[in-house]
Design an enzyme around this catalytic site. Structure first.
Site, mmCIF file in Angstrom:
data_model
loop_
_atom_site.group_PDB
_atom_site.id
_atom_site.type_symbol
_atom_site.label_atom_id
_atom_site.label_comp_id
_atom_site.label_asym_id
_atom_site.label_seq_id
_atom_site.Cartn_x
_atom_site.Cartn_y
_atom_site.Cartn_z
ATOM 1 N N PRO A 121 -10.051 -106.745 -126.657
ATOM 2 C CA PRO A 121 -9.487 -108.037 -127.073
ATOM 3 C C PRO A 121 -9.612 -108.353 -128.561
ATOM 4 C CG PRO A 121 -11.605 -108.355 -126.011
ATOM 5 C CD PRO A 121 -11.310 -106.880 -125.918
ATOM 6 N N ASP A 141 -0.254 -101.628 -131.999
ATOM 7 C CA ASP A 141 0.415 -102.908 -131.791
ATOM 8 C C ASP A 141 -0.122 -103.982 -132.724
ATOM 9 O OD1 ASP A 141 2.098 -102.144 -129.835
ATOM 10 O OD2 ASP A 141 0.879 -102.872 -128.170
ATOM 11 N N LYS A 161 5.220 -105.959 -132.186
ATOM 12 C CA LYS A 161 6.328 -106.901 -132.127
ATOM 13 C C LYS A 161 5.781 -108.309 -132.047
ATOM 14 C CE LYS A 161 6.410 -104.597 -127.829
ATOM 15 N NZ LYS A 161 6.947 -103.423 -127.243
ATOM 16 N N GLY A 173 -3.572 -103.581 -127.571
ATOM 17 C CA GLY A 173 -4.573 -104.626 -127.387
ATOM 18 C C GLY A 173 -4.995 -104.706 -125.920
ATOM 19 N N ASP A 219 -6.058 -104.033 -122.347
ATOM 20 C CA ASP A 219 -5.889 -102.873 -121.476
ATOM 21 C C ASP A 219 -4.411 -102.470 -121.469
ATOM 22 O OD1 ASP A 219 -7.132 -101.276 -119.007
ATOM 23 O OD2 ASP A 219 -5.096 -101.916 -118.499
ATOM 24 N N ILE A 269 -2.293 -103.901 -118.464
ATOM 25 C CA ILE A 269 -2.183 -105.343 -118.170
ATOM 26 C C ILE A 269 -1.257 -105.943 -119.218
ATOM 27 C CG2 ILE A 269 -3.414 -107.546 -117.941
ATOM 28 C CD1 ILE A 269 -4.994 -106.128 -116.068
ATOM 29 N N THR A 296 -9.602 -106.154 -120.946
ATOM 30 C CA THR A 296 -8.439 -107.020 -121.054
ATOM 31 C C THR A 296 -8.847 -108.397 -121.593
ATOM 32 O OG1 THR A 296 -6.437 -107.775 -119.928
ATOM 33 C CG2 THR A 296 -8.494 -107.898 -118.664
ATOM 34 N N ALA A 297 -7.888 -109.102 -122.204
ATOM 35 C CA ALA A 297 -8.206 -110.359 -122.881
ATOM 36 C C ALA A 297 -8.954 -111.333 -121.971
ATOM 37 C CB ALA A 297 -6.925 -111.002 -123.413
ATOM 38 N N MET A 320 0.189 -115.035 -122.706
ATOM 39 C CA MET A 320 1.475 -115.348 -123.362
ATOM 40 C C MET A 320 2.036 -116.687 -122.885
ATOM 41 S SD MET A 320 3.144 -111.523 -123.161
ATOM 42 C CE MET A 320 2.445 -111.089 -121.576
HETATM 43 N N1 SAH Z 1 -2.708 -105.743 -122.807
HETATM 44 C C1 SAH Z 1 -3.291 -106.968 -123.299
HETATM 45 C C2 SAH Z 1 -2.366 -108.158 -123.144
HETATM 46 C C3 SAH Z 1 -1.079 -108.057 -123.942
HETATM 47 S S1 SAH Z 1 -0.072 -109.478 -123.776
HETATM 48 C C4 SAH Z 1 -4.615 -107.224 -122.583
HETATM 49 O O1 SAH Z 1 -4.939 -106.527 -121.613
HETATM 50 O O2 SAH Z 1 -5.354 -108.117 -123.001
HETATM 51 C C5 SAH Z 1 -0.557 -110.425 -125.170
HETATM 52 C C6 SAH Z 1 -1.306 -111.650 -124.746
HETATM 53 O O3 SAH Z 1 -2.657 -111.333 -124.459
HETATM 54 C C7 SAH Z 1 -1.392 -112.736 -125.778
HETATM 55 O O4 SAH Z 1 -0.220 -113.504 -125.818
HETATM 56 C C8 SAH Z 1 -2.575 -113.544 -125.282
HETATM 57 O O5 SAH Z 1 -2.192 -114.357 -124.201
HETATM 58 C C9 SAH Z 1 -3.471 -112.442 -124.737
HETATM 59 N N2 SAH Z 1 -4.517 -112.036 -125.687
HETATM 60 C C10 SAH Z 1 -4.688 -110.818 -126.229
HETATM 61 N N3 SAH Z 1 -5.783 -110.787 -127.018
HETATM 62 C C11 SAH Z 1 -6.324 -112.034 -126.960
HETATM 63 C C12 SAH Z 1 -7.475 -112.640 -127.553
HETATM 64 N N4 SAH Z 1 -8.288 -111.955 -128.369
HETATM 65 N N5 SAH Z 1 -7.720 -113.939 -127.275
HETATM 66 C C13 SAH Z 1 -6.908 -114.637 -126.457
HETATM 67 N N6 SAH Z 1 -5.822 -114.117 -125.868
HETATM 68 C C14 SAH Z 1 -5.519 -112.829 -126.118
#
Ligand code: SAH
Length: 278
Positions: free
Chosen positions: A35, A58, A80, A111, A113, A116, A141-142, A194
């Protein structure tokens, strides 16, 4: 890395004895970067970053994480911003294939996982269809990273028997097409990825489908990083929290009783906190 020394030895001897002219095939690793906090990279992700010839990364991957990569690795930004695709998805997939065919160790760094909300599944399909060896390294994952940072359990014996991750992203800028009735269930933690731009619509739909307007919520922006922001409140104020807190993203919306446990600033306290900071 899997601990299979005998096969590794054989593969190495085979590689040494192979004539130089024979083209090596490369490999693609889809790697989760976690994250934000580089300490949340897995050991395997770090090893792969240090062996990669080419890294396609990314927007959510920080410089701090990239700085852990092999010095002479080729780094390519393919991120993007919402609705402004820097590199179209098909082109990303084609680049992965081309770099691998040229014999490179390719790391596709995402970012959180890769599987996800990361389009990792599409990339894996494309690589398989092209006959490129492809492997996946999971990432934090976040939702999981942010929950830990906020001290907020996603499940809890007394408060949440289930947790659901959904995307708040909607096609054609409409409302996200989700099973609102199921998501409004009590004893349930809902984490929206998102979802910042749709915060009002999301709280409206949940309340319409039976969720209490006083259900605790937490909005977590840039969780696990130095710029982390956590604002808490009630479901009916979700949109207000996003606006008053100046939340731009990346951020998660966490909805459910566990959100009350998050460390963070309450919406009512926000103005006072900002006055003190100014
Ligand atoms: N594959 C990533 C998610 C990608 S979608 C994962 O598993 O985390 C992108 C979204 O992830 C962002 O719009 C936000 O909602 C979330 N996100 C990613 N990093 C974050 C962070 N450090 N803090 C809060 N939300 C985050």
């Amino acid at each position: 890395l899997a601990g299979d020394d005998a096969d590794a030895r054989e593969a190495m001897i085979d590689a040494i004895n192979r004539p130089q002219t024979e083209k090596q095939t490369g490999v693609v690793h889809l790697v989760g970067a976690g994250p934000g906090d580089p300490d949340l990279l897995t050991v395997r992700a770090l090893q792969l970053l240090q062996s990669a010839d080419v890294i396609l990364y990314d927007r959510l991957v920080s410089d701090e994480i990239l700085s852990r990569a092999r010095r002479d690795a080729l780094r390519l930004y393919v991120g993007k911003a919402k609705s402004a695709h820097a590199v179209p998805q098909e082109e990303i997939e084609q680049r992965l294939i081309d770099y691998a065919r040229a014999g490179n160790i390719v790391v596709r760094l995402k970012g959180g996982d890769p599987f996800i909300f990361g389009r990792g599944g599409e990339e894996l399909d494309a690589l398989r269809a092209a006959g490129i060896p492809a492997f996946v390294t999971p990432g934090v994952t976040a939702a999981v990273g942010c929950a830990a940072a906020a001290g907020m359990p996603l499940t809890h014996r007394d408060h949440a028997q289930a947790v659901t991750f959904v995307t708040g992203h909607a096609k054609n800028d409409g409302e996200p097409d989700l099973d609102w009735n199921a998501l409004a269930a009590i004893g349930h933690t809902l984490v929206v990825y998102m979802g910042v731009a749709k915060a009002d619509a999301i709280s409206g739909k949940l309340i319409e489908n039976g969720a209490s307007p006083t259900t605790p919520v937490a909005v977590i922006e840039k969780g696990t990083t130095a710029d982390e922001k956590i604002i808490k409140g009630r479901l009916s104020d979700l949109g207000v929290i996003v606006r008053a807190g100046g939340i731009k993203g990346p951020a998660l919306l966490v909805i459910g009783d566990v959100a009350a446990k998050a460390r963070g600033v309450l919406l009512e306290e926000l103005a006072a906190v900002e006055r003190r900071a100014a």
